[in-house]
Structure formats: structure tokens, C-alpha cells
Design an enzyme around this catalytic site. Structure first.
Site, short mmCIF file in Angstrom:
data_model
loop_
_atom_site.label_atom_id
_atom_site.label_comp_id
_atom_site.label_asym_id
_atom_site.label_seq_id
_atom_site.Cartn_x
_atom_site.Cartn_y
_atom_site.Cartn_z
N ARG A 274 43.19 46.16 49.60
CA ARG A 274 42.08 46.33 50.54
C ARG A 274 42.55 47.03 51.81
NH1 ARG A 274 40.31 40.28 49.63
NH2 ARG A 274 42.57 40.33 49.50
N ASN B 284 47.32 29.01 38.85
CA ASN B 284 47.69 30.39 38.51
C ASN B 284 48.33 31.04 39.73
OD1 ASN B 284 47.82 33.10 37.88
ND2 ASN B 284 45.68 33.30 37.26
N ARG C 229 55.40 47.03 43.35
CA ARG C 229 56.32 47.51 42.32
C ARG C 229 56.10 48.99 42.02
NH1 ARG C 229 54.28 43.22 38.73
NH2 ARG C 229 55.13 41.29 39.53
N ARG D 215 49.88 28.75 34.54
CA ARG D 215 50.18 30.09 34.04
C ARG D 215 51.66 30.35 34.31
NH1 ARG D 215 49.63 35.49 37.46
NH2 ARG D 215 50.03 36.99 35.81
N HIS E 39 50.38 39.47 31.65
CA HIS E 39 48.93 39.31 31.86
C HIS E 39 48.22 39.06 30.52
CE1 HIS E 39 49.38 42.10 35.59
NE2 HIS E 39 49.35 40.84 36.00
N GLU F 279 41.22 33.77 33.48
CA GLU F 279 42.46 33.25 32.92
C GLU F 279 42.46 31.73 32.98
OE1 GLU F 279 44.33 36.05 35.67
OE2 GLU F 279 45.95 36.23 34.21
#
Ligand code: ADP
Length: 395
Positions: free
Chosen positions: A284, A7, A240, A90, A179, A383
Site C-alpha cells: 500500500r 496464520n 524478497r 499454518r 502457500h 486459508e
């Protein structure tokens, strides 16, 4: 069968080696801060976490290091790469070509590449992952599981843009959403954990990672989601911009003498909390800066939370109500402060956060009080397991 699930995100690469019979992960790992500095956490099942801080300048280096970790004499879980029966990848954008998962062939690779323009941060990273695995494990079947598939149930009201219809007709310009594997998995878990009736449920899933999107899931089907033709639409993200007035593109182009390509790079790679705070694309880092008083970092986190709350409101309208709201992905699962900032806007829904529960993390949890009219949950996404199931079904 042992299935390697890969992924590749914009700044992270998660992997799991899953035994499809037991559905247990034999090893799990995460490459973080790809392109920033790099850290590989590798944990064999029942073993100690091994942290490697070799630099990870790009995804190809990350995958090579993952395969080395899986076969390592000390902390590996397989003797050779031959033990891997299939690889599930993915893949972010399947356009209208891929409404379901597929076995990867040369033709499929080409079709995925044709979608690169639509997901410039992700599809190229996904292809690098597929190519690296194909080179090292020739002959092993590989499956692509698309982020766009789950949202194919959106009605026209949700997926059509207010553009001349010919652009949908000619180019299939419409909203796709992303997603999907996570929204599908987390909405099902939220229905289960909140004790809702799957056939009579209204769930909002907030997938808040470096890429971030929200979906409205009615009776188990996606009816709206915040990302559009590309992952650029919707929420503010790591790098973004999310929704902006489209006229800003022309305005900046004229003022700064920039091309459309330049502007798209700014919107995809230099905006979001990274551009707003001037600190980092990693939440973070931005959280730490905000906590130590950096005004732009505080603003970025505040605008991020407000945008999420506005989307939640619009999806309550879209579904004429909501039973449960689930937070997931890196930020959604781990940052209780962010969840609290968002829930502070939701008093009108009768949301009552339980601060003690909200401070916990790492497991499926209801973080509202017993009296809360709407249940809010933190649900770790998986996922990888969803991708492994699809992979086994196809090979
Ligand atoms: P992606 O796959 O899009 O890179 P992830 O779901 O892996 O996204 O989420 C990565 C983001 O989650 C990073 O920006 C990271 O800073 C953030 N994150 C992870 N742990 C925490 C935490 N404890 N507090 C705040 N943010 C966190």
C-alpha cells in the site's frame, strides 16, 4: 469444537476462531505491519470491528494481544481460553518430512525447527506462534498444516533443478512450493465460481501478498509453482528478490566484501519492492508513493507486474492452455490497479478485463467481460477455514 487458527505471515498475523460444526468464524482478526508499527483489527461475528494500535514489535506480542482480544469482556467471544478445543497452525516449510498435516508433538517441533533455514522469514514466526499458544494453553491439541503439502503432486520436470543429481539424492534439494493451503482453496473456489469441470480444468492462481507465488493447477492438482526450495524463488515480493541470476551473489559478495549470510539477508529482507523502491515492504505504501510520482516506486510496481505476467505465460505453456486465472491475498484481492497492469500483458490469451468489476473488492468475483476467452477472478483466500478443517480431521 472451537478451533483457533493462527496464520503467522512475514509481516502479518491472521487469526480466526472457527466453530467447526457450523464452519462459521466466531471472530476474525488481523495483526498488520508487524515489525513496522502495528495494528490489530479484531471483529467478533456480528459485532463492530475494534481497532487497536498498540505497537506490535514481533509475533509473540501479536499473539498475546489476540488471546486478550478473544477473551475481552467487551469485544471477546469466549469467557476463557479453555473453550478452545484445538489450535491449527499454518507452518510454511515441511521439507520432505511432512507431505500432510500432523498433530504437533515435541518431535514435530524439532523437525519444523530443522526446516528454519529453508524458510527464514516464516518458520521461526510459525514456531513463535506455536510456542506462545502452548505456553498459554497447555494440553490443547495443536496441528501443523504445511504450505508445502499441496505441491507434492508436481512432476519431476517441475520440481527438479538443473543441478548435479547428487544434491537431490543427498539433501533433497528440489522445488517444494509454498502457500499450498491458499493455492488449494482458491483453485477450488475458482473452478466453482467460473463453472469449470474440476476434472478437466486449467487454473492459474496468483497469490500476491507480502510473500507472493503463482501456481498452475491442472484438474485440481498443482503441477507447477513459482516458489522453490525456499520461498525466495519466483516472483518479486515485499522484501524478497524472487528469481535472480545466481552469479549476482558472488558479484555483490566480492564488490562489497559481504558473506553469503549477508547476501541472503539482503535477498530475503532488503530486496523486493522494499529494496527497489526504497519506500516500504508494504504494497500500500509503495502504491501510494507510485501514485504520487515516485519513480522507483513506479518501477518496482511495474517490474512486479511484468514478472507475474511472465509466470502466467509459462504456466499456460506448462498446462497447454488456461481456463481461469485467479488473483488472491492482500495485494491480489485488493489492488485493482495491479490486476489491470498484469492483465494488460494477457491480450494474446483473449483476456478482456471489465474495469467496473475489477474496481470492486471483498468478495468472489469474475472481473473479465462475458466475451473474455479466459475468465479472470478475484477470490478472497480462506486459508483459515482450510486449516480448521484439517485440524478437526486430525484431533
Ligand atoms: P503476507 O501474509 O505474506 O504478509 P498478505 O496476504 O497479508 O501477505 O498481504 C499483505 C500485503 O497486501 C501487504 O503488502 C499489503 O500492503 C497488501 N495490501 C493489502 N491491502 C491492500 C490494498 N488495498 N492495496 C494494495 N495492497 C494491499
Amino acid at each position: 469444537m472451537k478451533v483457533l487458527v493462527v496464520n503467522c505471515g512475514s509481516s502479518s498475523l491472521k487469526y480466526q476462531l472457527i466453530d467447526s460444526e457450523t464452519e462459521q468464524a466466531l471472530a476474525v482478526g488481523l495483526c498488520e505491519r508487524i515489525g513496522i508499527d502495528g495494528k490489530l483489527n479484531h471483529t467478533p461475528a456480528g459485532g463492530e470491528k475494534v481497532v487497536m494500535d498498540d505497537p506490535l514489535p514481533n509475533h509473540e506480542v501479536a499473539i498475546k494481544n489476540v488471546l486478550a482480544a478473544l477473551t475481552d469482556a467487551n469485544h471477546g467471544v469466549i469467557k476463557s481460553l479453555d473453550e478452545i478445543g484445538a489450535v491449527g497452525h499454518r507452518v510454511v516449510h515441511g521439507g520432505e518430512k511432512f507431505a500432510t498435516s500432523v498433530v504437533i508433538t515435541d518431535e514435530v517441533m524439532k523437525a519444523i525447527e530443522e526446516c528454519n533455514d529453508l524458510a527464514p522469514l516464516h518458520n521461526p514466526a510459525n514456531l513463535i506462534g506455536i510456542n506462545a499458544c502452548k505456553n498459554i494453553m497447555p494440553g490443547v491439541p495443536m496441528v501443523a498444516v504445511f504450505d508445502t503439502a499441496f505441491h507434492q503432486t508436481m512432476p519431476k520436470e517441475a520440481y527438479l533443478y538443473g543441478l548435479p543429481f547428487e544434491y537431490y539424492d543427498k539433501y533433497k534439494i528440489r522445488r517444494y512450493g509454498f502457500h499450498g493451503t491458499s493455492h488449494s482453496f482458491v483453485s477450488k473456489r475458482a473452478i466453482d465460481v467460473a463453472g469449470l469441470d474440476p476434472k478437466n480444468s486449467k487454473v492459474i492462481v496468483c497469490h500476491l501478498g507480502n510473500g507472493a507465488s503463482i501456481s498452475a493447477v491442472k484438474n485440481g492438482e498443482s503441477v507447477d509453482t513459482s516458489m522453490g526450495l525456499t520461498p525466495l524463488e519466483g516472483l518479486i515480493m515485499g522484501t524478497r528478490s524472487g528469481d535472480i541470476d545466481p552469479a549476482i551473489i558472488e558479484f555483490i559478495a566480492h564488490k562489497e566484501g559481504k558473506s553469503i549470510d549477508d547476501i541472503m539477508t539482503i535477498l530475503n529482507k532488503k530486496s523486493g519492492v522494499h529494496g527497489m523502491s526504497g519506500v516500504s515492504s508494504d504494497f500500500r505504501d509503495v502504491r501510494a508513493a507510485a501514485d504520487s510520482g515516485n519513480e522507483h516506486a513506479k518501477e518496482a510496481m511495474g517490474v512486479f507486474a511484468y514478472r507475474v505476467a511472465k509466470y502466467i505465460g509459462s504456466y499456460v505453456a506448462a498446462m497447454n492452455g488456461v481456463d481461469a486465472i485467479a488473483f488472491t491475498a492482500g495485494l491480489g484481492e485488493n489492488d485493482g490497479k495491479m490486476r489491470a497492469s498484469i492483465c494488460a500483458y494477457l491480450g494474446y490469451l483473449g483476456v478482456e478485463l471489465d474495469p467496473e468489476e475489477n474496481a470492486k473488492r471483498g468478495f468472489e468475483n469474475i472481473i473479465t467481460t462475458k466475451d473474455s476467452k479466459v475468465k479472470v477472478l478475484a477470490i478472497p483466500t480462506n486459508e483459515e477455514l482450510a486449516i480448521a478443517r484439517e485440524t478437526v480431521a486430525l484431533v
